[in-house]
Design an enzyme around this catalytic site. Structure first.
Site, PDB file in Angstrom:
ATOM      1  N   CYS A   1       0.491  -0.943  -0.073  1.00  0.00           N
ATOM      2  CA  CYS A   1       0.247   0.142  -0.009  1.00  0.00           C
ATOM      3  C   CYS A   1       0.903   1.752   0.063  1.00  0.00           C
ATOM      4  O   CYS A   1       0.894   2.031   1.318  1.00  0.00           O
ATOM      5  CB  CYS A   1      -0.955   0.430   1.259  1.00  0.00           C
ATOM      6  SG  CYS A   1      -1.571  -1.703   2.223  1.00  0.00           S
TER       7      CYS A   1
ATOM      8  N   GLY B   1       1.017   4.249  -1.190  1.00  0.00           N
ATOM      9  CA  GLY B   1       1.017   6.004  -1.290  1.00  0.00           C
ATOM     10  C   GLY B   1       0.894   6.606   0.032  1.00  0.00           C
ATOM     11  O   GLY B   1       0.915   6.062   0.799  1.00  0.00           O
TER      12      GLY B   1
ATOM     13  N   GLY C   1       6.179   7.954   0.360  1.00  0.00           N
ATOM     14  CA  GLY C   1       7.253   7.503   1.851  1.00  0.00           C
ATOM     15  C   GLY C   1       8.257   6.755   1.977  1.00  0.00           C
ATOM     16  O   GLY C   1       9.541   6.328   1.996  1.00  0.00           O
TER      17      GLY C   1
ATOM     18  N   ASP D   1       1.730  -0.950   5.120  1.00  0.00           N
ATOM     19  CA  ASP D   1       1.363   0.297   5.757  1.00  0.00           C
ATOM     20  C   ASP D   1      -0.245  -0.045   5.607  1.00  0.00           C
ATOM     21  O   ASP D   1      -0.586   0.927   4.578  1.00  0.00           O
ATOM     22  CB  ASP D   1       1.728   1.354   5.138  1.00  0.00           C
ATOM     23  CG  ASP D   1       1.895   2.282   5.935  1.00  0.00           C
ATOM     24  OD1 ASP D   1       1.337   2.830   7.161  1.00  0.00           O
ATOM     25  OD2 ASP D   1       1.924   3.629   5.591  1.00  0.00           O
TER      26      ASP D   1
ATOM     27  N   CYS E   1      -0.456   3.622  11.372  1.00  0.00           N
ATOM     28  CA  CYS E   1      -0.521   5.071  11.991  1.00  0.00           C
ATOM     29  C   CYS E   1      -1.531   5.543  12.875  1.00  0.00           C
ATOM     30  O   CYS E   1      -2.432   6.342  12.409  1.00  0.00           O
ATOM     31  CB  CYS E   1      -0.595   6.191  11.005  1.00  0.00           C
ATOM     32  SG  CYS E   1       0.169   7.895  11.809  1.00  0.00           S
TER      33      CYS E   1
END
Length: 527
Positions: A336, A338, A341, A406, A459
């Site tokens: 995933c 996008g 970073g 992620d 996150c």
């Protein structure tokens, strides 16, 4: 900005910190027909021209409300478009982010100043003006008279004289009482009996109550005391430092520091945990040459650490390894990817080892951002693919040595950077996201070779998005083992982050580590 302008604004931005207030109004869209005063902008000639900085902050709030955009994506472009720099840009940034972060606090105060009229009955434009004024009065070093008069001038220009009169009356009422007294009243309204500490903290800490309770549960699940909850809420309400990553092999940390000092006049501080991190107090990092050419990027240290941990996690030999002592480590996957970073950092590390990275992203426009992030890497290092990560395991079974998931999540770990997220998310989001997170982790494990490692990252500290997802995967599969992610993070960090615990899972925290609340689990295929 001249001396007269400074006197109208005050001495400059001030972080809002401390306890806060919290009801969440309805999200704004356009004004309801008939409620907006006629000739709103034609009245501008009757008063002073609105302050350009306050108008910019107002326009960002309106775009965030109407399009579900994020302020951190809208604001930099608007500042460049309007030529707002230096002290003015700092004022706009604090006014915008402070208003968004402390919206719950200011709505609770405003609700006590509208003479019984519910905030939901106000036009969204008027409510945003009131919030901007309240933040200047209660959260910044702007004199009350300047905050009121400048916000009223802005109101005349954008909504007309009638609503501007109401803005004037309400903000004058706000200014008659100091912040501490407003907070006491708001806490008492949220918890009249004084028995619910979390409800009071949600009200005074400008977090929805469901988010505050979820954060408390997450702290306890991580073995941390409930007493840390107030510090965590305060950390969410602080402006984060700008953290840069010097992508290895593309730019040296020392060279990046020199570029920062030359361009910004500020010597950046080294990161606390990542060997590739630098920190600035502010500014526009897109002006830095290494950032423009994608040799460096803006990336939270927590995000850097989880990528470094995946790259360092111990692999086991595959069945076809000619040398079992050195298991092959050639094909990596970011499921995933996008906006790119972590893909850029992983790609840089992969290139140094002679490996390649497949960066998969389901949304074409986000795949474009990934291509930009990895553009400085040598050709052939990273392949960017548009596809549904839930199908990658079926399409490429057992293909990869290292896989990053992620996972899309509520983003409750990045409320410092995206303050509007706390008002957009609801508990109902957890069910849909939980299903997606489980499917992506299952796909990642299927795409990983025997002996390979998957890093499951969010996150968000919410237990439904972190521990529960990992535990479900371990229950469903008998061919997966959990590695000690805490031990790996200790190995890759410059200094050991405090309070990682005994593992095997890692949860970073804004108040404890100065990072976003990143979660990490490392899972290895065994059979």
């Amino acid at each position: 900005m001249g001396r007269g302008e400074r006197s109208r604004r005050g001495d400059g931005p001030q972080r809002e910190g401390g306890p806060s207030l919290g009801t969440s109004p309805r999200r704004g869209g356009g004004a309801r027909p008939g409620n907006r005063a006629r000739g709103a902008r034609s009245d501008q000639s009757r008063g002073r021209r609105p302050d350009a900085a306050r108008l910019a902050a107002y326009d960002v709030l309106r775009q965030v409300a109407k399009t579900d955009a994020y302020a951190n994506l809208v604001l930099p472009g608007l500042l460049r478009e309007r030529g707002i720099t230096g002290r003015d840009a700092g004022f706009v940034t604090e006014l915008t982010y402070g208003t968004l972060r402390m919206r719950g606090r200011y709505d609770a105060v405003l609700a006590m100043c509208t003479k019984g009229r519910p905030l939901s009955s106000l036009d969204p434009e008027v409510l945003d003006l009131l919030r901007l004024g309240a933040h200047q009065i209660l959260g910044m070093r702007v004199p009350s008279h300047a905050a009121v008069s400048e916000t009223v001038d802005l109101a005349r220009a954008v909504v007309g004289p009638g609503p501007a009169g109401m803005v004037n009356a309400v903000l004058r009422t706000v200014a008659r009482t100091d912040l501490e007294e407003w907070l006491r009243r708001a806490a008492d309204q949220a918890d009249p009996d004084g028995n619910d500490v979390v409800a009071r903290l949600a009200a005074t800490g400008s977090h929805p109550e469901w988010v505050t309770r979820a954060l408390r549960q997450s702290l306890l699940a991580d073995g941390r005391p409930e007493s840390e909850l107030a510090d965590l809420v305060d950390a969410d309400n602080e402006s984060p430092r700008v953290t840069l990553v010097a992508r290895p092999g593309l730019v040296d940390v020392g060279r990046l520091a020199e570029e920062c000092a030359r361009e910004t006049g500020e010597v950046p501080a080294p990161g606390r945990w990542s060997p590739f991190a630098l920190q600035l107090t502010g500014g526009d990092p897109s002006r830095l040459a290494p950032v423009r050419r994608a040799a460096a990027g803006v990336q939270d240290e927590g995000s850097q650490l989880v990528a470094l941990a995946l790259a360092a996690a111990p692999l086991a030999p595959a069945r076809d390894d000619a040398d079992p002592g050195h298991p092959h480590d050639e094909r990596w996957l970011d499921l995933c990817a996008g906006p790119g970073g972590k893909a850029a950092l992983l790609g840089a590390l992969a290139h140094q080892r002679g490996a390649t990275l497949l960066a998969n992203e389901v949304a074409p426009h986000r795949a474009g951002l990934v291509r930009g992030s990895v553009s400085a890497l040598p050709s052939g290092t990273v392949e960017v693919k548009v596809g549904d990560g839930r199908r990658t395991g079926e399409e490429l079974p057992g293909r990869f040595d290292r896989v990053l998931v992620d996972a899309p999540c509520t983003g409750l770990g990045a409320l410092r950077r995206r303050p509007e997220a706390r008002w957009r998310r609801t508990p109902a989001d957890l069910a849909a996201l939980g299903s997606l997170q489980r499917d992506l982790l299952a796909s990642a494990l299927q795409a990983t070779r025997i002996g390979g490692v998957v890093a499951y990252v969010t996150c968000s500290p919410h237990v439904a998005e972190t521990r529960v997802v990992v535990e479900d995967a371990l229950r469903r599969r008998k061919d997966v083992e959990l590695l000690d992610a805490a031990a790996v993070v200790r190995d890759v960090a410059v200094t050991e982050p405090p309070g990682l615990g005994d593992g095997p899972l890692v949860q970073l925290w804004p108040h404890a580590h100065g990072t976003d609340a990143m979660f990490l689990a490392l899972l290895r295929r065994t059979a």
